[in-house]
Structure formats: C-alpha cells, structure tokens
Design an enzyme around this catalytic site. Structure first.
Site, PDB file in Angstrom:
ATOM      1  N   LYS A 119       7.771  14.831  -1.547  1.00 34.73           N
ATOM      2  CA  LYS A 119       7.571  13.577  -2.444  1.00 34.73           C
ATOM      3  C   LYS A 119       6.886  12.531  -1.412  1.00 34.73           C
ATOM      4  CE  LYS A 119      10.507  14.344  -6.003  1.00 34.73           C
ATOM      5  NZ  LYS A 119      11.626  13.958  -6.852  1.00 34.73           N
ATOM      6  N   LYS A 211       5.614  23.289  -9.284  1.00 38.15           N
ATOM      7  CA  LYS A 211       6.752  23.096 -10.212  1.00 38.15           C
ATOM      8  C   LYS A 211       6.349  21.898 -11.395  1.00 38.15           C
ATOM      9  CE  LYS A 211      10.247  19.898  -8.981  1.00 38.15           C
ATOM     10  NZ  LYS A 211      11.468  19.297  -9.863  1.00 38.15           N
ATOM     11  N   LYS A 214       8.361  15.683 -13.648  1.00 40.96           N
ATOM     12  CA  LYS A 214       8.117  14.194 -14.585  1.00 40.96           C
ATOM     13  C   LYS A 214       7.082  13.346 -14.120  1.00 40.96           C
ATOM     14  CE  LYS A 214      13.005  13.865 -14.746  1.00 40.96           C
ATOM     15  NZ  LYS A 214      13.382  13.562 -13.488  1.00 40.96           N
TER      16      LYS A 214
HETATM   17  N1  AQP Z   1      10.155  22.801 -13.159  1.00 40.56           N
HETATM   18  C1  AQP Z   1      11.452  22.918 -13.228  1.00 40.56           C
HETATM   19  N2  AQP Z   1      12.128  24.186 -13.545  1.00 40.56           N
HETATM   20  C2  AQP Z   1      13.246  24.135 -13.582  1.00 40.56           C
HETATM   21  N3  AQP Z   1      14.085  23.158 -13.342  1.00 40.56           N
HETATM   22  C3  AQP Z   1      13.894  22.091 -13.261  1.00 40.56           C
HETATM   23  N4  AQP Z   1      14.470  20.810 -12.776  1.00 40.56           N
HETATM   24  C4  AQP Z   1      13.395  19.750 -12.521  1.00 40.56           C
HETATM   25  N5  AQP Z   1      12.101  20.496 -12.653  1.00 40.56           N
HETATM   26  C5  AQP Z   1      12.285  21.869 -13.025  1.00 40.56           C
HETATM   27  C6  AQP Z   1      15.767  20.640 -12.847  1.00 40.56           C
HETATM   28  O1  AQP Z   1      15.945  19.454 -13.663  1.00 40.56           O
HETATM   29  C7  AQP Z   1      17.007  18.726 -13.309  1.00 40.56           C
HETATM   30  C8  AQP Z   1      16.766  17.410 -13.282  1.00 40.56           C
HETATM   31  O2  AQP Z   1      15.803  16.932 -12.135  1.00 40.56           O
HETATM   32  P1  AQP Z   1      15.836  15.600 -11.606  1.00 40.56           P
HETATM   33  O3  AQP Z   1      15.616  14.544 -12.692  1.00 40.56           O
HETATM   34  O4  AQP Z   1      16.875  15.301 -10.708  1.00 40.56           O
HETATM   35  O5  AQP Z   1      14.332  15.562 -10.585  1.00 40.56           O
HETATM   36  P2  AQP Z   1      13.589  16.709 -10.048  1.00 40.56           P
HETATM   37  O6  AQP Z   1      14.381  17.999  -9.825  1.00 40.56           O
HETATM   38  O7  AQP Z   1      12.889  15.905  -9.024  1.00 40.56           O
HETATM   39  O8  AQP Z   1      12.681  16.864 -11.427  1.00 40.56           O
HETATM   40  P3  AQP Z   1      11.241  16.536 -11.567  1.00 40.56           P
HETATM   41  O9  AQP Z   1      10.956  16.577 -13.110  1.00 40.56           O
HETATM   42  O10 AQP Z   1      10.285  17.108 -10.802  1.00 40.56           O
HETATM   43  O11 AQP Z   1      11.382  14.955 -11.469  1.00 40.56           O
HETATM   44  P4  AQP Z   1      10.726  13.879 -10.819  1.00 40.56           P
HETATM   45  O12 AQP Z   1       9.070  14.136 -10.825  1.00 40.56           O
HETATM   46  O13 AQP Z   1      11.116  12.659 -11.163  1.00 40.56           O
HETATM   47  O14 AQP Z   1      11.007  14.197  -9.062  1.00 40.56           O
HETATM   48  C9  AQP Z   1      17.477  19.574 -11.869  1.00 40.56           C
HETATM   49  O15 AQP Z   1      18.795  20.222 -12.002  1.00 40.56           O
HETATM   50  C10 AQP Z   1      16.217  20.310 -11.584  1.00 40.56           C
HETATM   51  O16 AQP Z   1      16.678  21.407 -10.691  1.00 40.56           O
END
Ligand code: AQP
Length: 350
Positions: A119, A211, A214
């Site tokens: 990040k 992966k 968001k």
């Molecule tokens: N691609 C993914 N596949 C499976 N699980 C996922 N999670 C996130 N992306 C995937 C799971 O969703 C939960 C919430 O995630 P988060 O909002 O805390 O942030 P993150 O893991 O960093 O998810 P994002 O979508 O990538 O968000 P941003 O872009 O905002 O950082 C967690 O249980 C995560 O494992």
C-alpha cells in the site's frame, strides 16, 4: 491455563463499496458463524483513513461508505439483533488499546508486513504513520473484546499472526501483574485466523496476479456488491482470459491465473466444486462460461444490492443500528480496557 469464551470479531474498511472478494472471502463466512457463535462485526472506519484522501474519498464519501458497508453486512445476512454491528470510531477503547499495543509491538515486526509495503508503494517516506501501525490497531480491534476467532480472507493472515504475537508478548511482559489481578496465566487469547471461506483469495478481473481490491483504480477489476446486472455482465465479458478453452480438470488450471480465478468465483457463487464447474464448461469457449458466470453472479448479488438500496433509503435507521451496536460493543470493551489499565499500572478513577 486461562480459558476464554469463544467470540468472533472481524471488520472491513469503508474504503468505497464492497466487492465479491470481500463477500466470498469473508462476509459469507461471517453470516454462517452467527449460527454457532457470538459475533462482533465492525466497520473499521479508523483504518479507512490510513491512506490518502484520494483513496477513501474525504469526509462526505467516508460517511456514505460507512453506511454502505453497514448496509452490505445486513443485506448479506448479518443480523444486527443477534450480532453486534458498529463502526470502530464510536468505541474509543480501540484507539486506547492500540496505544498500549504501539508500545508492545516491535518495529521489526511491522517492518515485515507485506500489506504496508504494497500500500505504501515506492514512496514509503510519504506513507502515514497510521498505515504503518495499522496492524497494531487491528490487534486492538480484536483483543479489546478478547475475541478468539477472526474470519478473514487470506490477505489478512499475516496481520493475524502479528495479533497473536502482540497478545503473547503482552501476556509474557505483564505475566506477574496479570496473575495478581486474577486473570491467571494469560489476559489475552491468541485468536485463530479462519481463512476457509468459499474463495479466500479472489483476484482482480484485469490481472490474475493481483488481489481484487476496493482501492484498485480500475473499477473493471472488481464486481461491486452494488453493481447492476448490465454492469456485472459487462465486467465479466471484459475480464482478462487466455486464448485456450477451459480445461476439463482442475490440474489444467495450473499456470492460468485468470481462468482459475473465474472458475473459483463461479464455484463459490454457485456453491459447487471446481471439478463440477469444469465438468460442465471444460473444453468449451470462455464466452459460454462467461455468460453463465454473469447469470450466477446476478442471481446471487442482485437481491443483496436491492436490500442495500432499501436500507440506504433510510440512513437514520442505519445510523441507529450503528449506535446500538456501539453501545453493546462498548459494554464489552470498557471492562477489558479497565483491566488492561490495571495490569499495566495506570491509575484510573473508579
Ligand atoms: N480479493 C479478496 N479475496 C478474498 N478476501 C478478500 N478480502 C479483501 N479482499 C479480498 C477480505 O475482505 C475483508 C475486508 O477487507 P478490508 O476492507 O479490511 O481491506 P482489504 O483486505 O485491504 O480489502 P480491499 O478490498 O483490498 O480494500 P482496500 O483496497 O481498501 O485496501 C478481509 O477479511 C479481507 O481478508
């Protein structure tokens, strides 16, 4: 040996709308766990502001995203009467315990966190201190409730290991005081990461090596829970694939990350095995499979999007759910935080 009451905690960041990675990696598991456990599900808004305003969108977008993520939890099947749903910033004990953990956790531990490296990108000097210490706050989120199990996607496994390290170090550093205050040989449990969701790692639709996320600048990389049928079909049609037809057996997916990802998504959404999906679509063109995947995705996600719209039409109700959840969460967190203060040696008014 200290024993702990089973308790589930997990959270998602309101950095824009949730996608099928969040849904299949974690949220479906959350819904199932309510049948057997007491569960606390948090909208982790303090984590959301650890990156630049361009990522989370600024104050007006944040408030909207918090309500949207709350609505997504409820629409996907989290029951606010049974489970606790609230946003993190309403329960100050998370931040309070995070400070103590900033003093327990080690720089060397945080330096190993791959999510920070991803990040922060190339310009680490410009990353916020909050992004760096994010895993300490995450440990506080979980341990302020002395939660024992955390259903998450695979990407969060490393942070969960750090949470266990912090709990263990606190238990060791303060062992004498913990025993003196009547908590036996451990105040914090070592929470288990539960990463066996139907699709623990959903990849980007544009790049099978990344992966689904968001905060990916390309909206075509993900299927949002709020996308309508046309948008879902279009994104799946445009999803990256390779020129070969789908294989008939799972071993034929090796080295084909985009194909593997789409098959995994289909299997998870349709509640089928990879083998069953390939038995049906193997040998055929991607176009037929993509059409079917679009149909399955719409069938599963359209009711969630519809329910989210209904809930979001009444933001006052969503805010009331969060306020009630925060009061219930605080009732658990406050006595735990008071105990931490006593154990550490802080003086507090009774
Ligand atoms: N691609 C993914 N596949 C499976 N699980 C996922 N999670 C996130 N992306 C995937 C799971 O969703 C939960 C919430 O995630 P988060 O909002 O805390 O942030 P993150 O893991 O960093 O998810 P994002 O979508 O990538 O968000 P941003 O872009 O905002 O950082 C967690 O249980 C995560 O494992």
């Amino acid at each position: 040996m200290a024993t702990f009451k089973p308790l589930v905690f997990s959270g998602m960041q309101p950095t824009h709308t949730l996608h099928i990675g969040n849904y299949l990696g974690a949220l479906t598991r959350w819904v199932d766990m309510q049948k057997t456990h007491d569960c606390i599900y948090c909208v982790v808004d303090m984590h959301a502001i650890t990156q630049g305003l361009d990522v989370w969108g600024g104050p007006k977008v944040l408030a909207k995203s918090i309500r949207e993520v709350t609505a997504a939890y409820i629409a996907a099947g989290v029951d606010p009467k049974r489970s606790i749903i609230f946003n993190q910033s309403q329960v100050a004990e998370h931040a309070e315990l995070a400070w103590v953990f900033n003093c327990v956790s080690r720089l060397g531990w945080l330096n190993r966190m791959t999510q920070f490296k991803e990040k922060a990108g190339k310009d680490r000097e410009a990353a916020s201190v909050g992004l760096y210490s994010y895993p300490n706050l995450m440990a506080a989120d979980i341990l302020v409730y002395r939660a024992t199990a955390v259903p998450v996607g695979e990407d969060q496994k490393q942070h969960l290991e750090l949470t266990r390290d912090i709990a263990q170090k606190f238990n060791n550093d303060f062992a004498e005081s913990i025993a003196e205050h009547g908590f036996g040989d451990a105040f914090f449990p070592l929470p288990d990461p539960l990463t066996q969701g139907p699709a623990p790692r959903v990849m980007s639709l544009r790049d099978g090596a990344k992966k689904m996320s968001k905060s990916d600048p390309s909206d075509l990389s993900r299927i949002n829970l709020t996308d309508d049928a046309d948008m879902i079909a279009a994104k799946i049609r445009k999803a990256k694939t390779d020129p070969e037809p789908l294989p008939s057996e799972a071993k034929g997916l090796a080295g084909r990350p985009e194909a593997e990802n789409l098959v995994t998504i289909y299997a998870a959404l349709a509640d089928e095995t990879t083998e069953a999906v390939l038995a049906e679509f193997g040998g055929g063109p991607f176009s037929r499979f993509k059409q079917a995947l679009g149909d399955v995705a719409v069938a599963r996600l359209a009711p969630i999007a519809g329910e989210m719209r209904r809930l979001l039409a009444d933001p006052g109700h969503v805010d009331a759910v969060l306020a009630e959840g925060a009061a219930r969460a605080r009732a658990i967190a406050r006595p735990n935080m008071d105990a931490v203060k006593d154990i550490v040696g802080f003086i507090r008014s009774a």
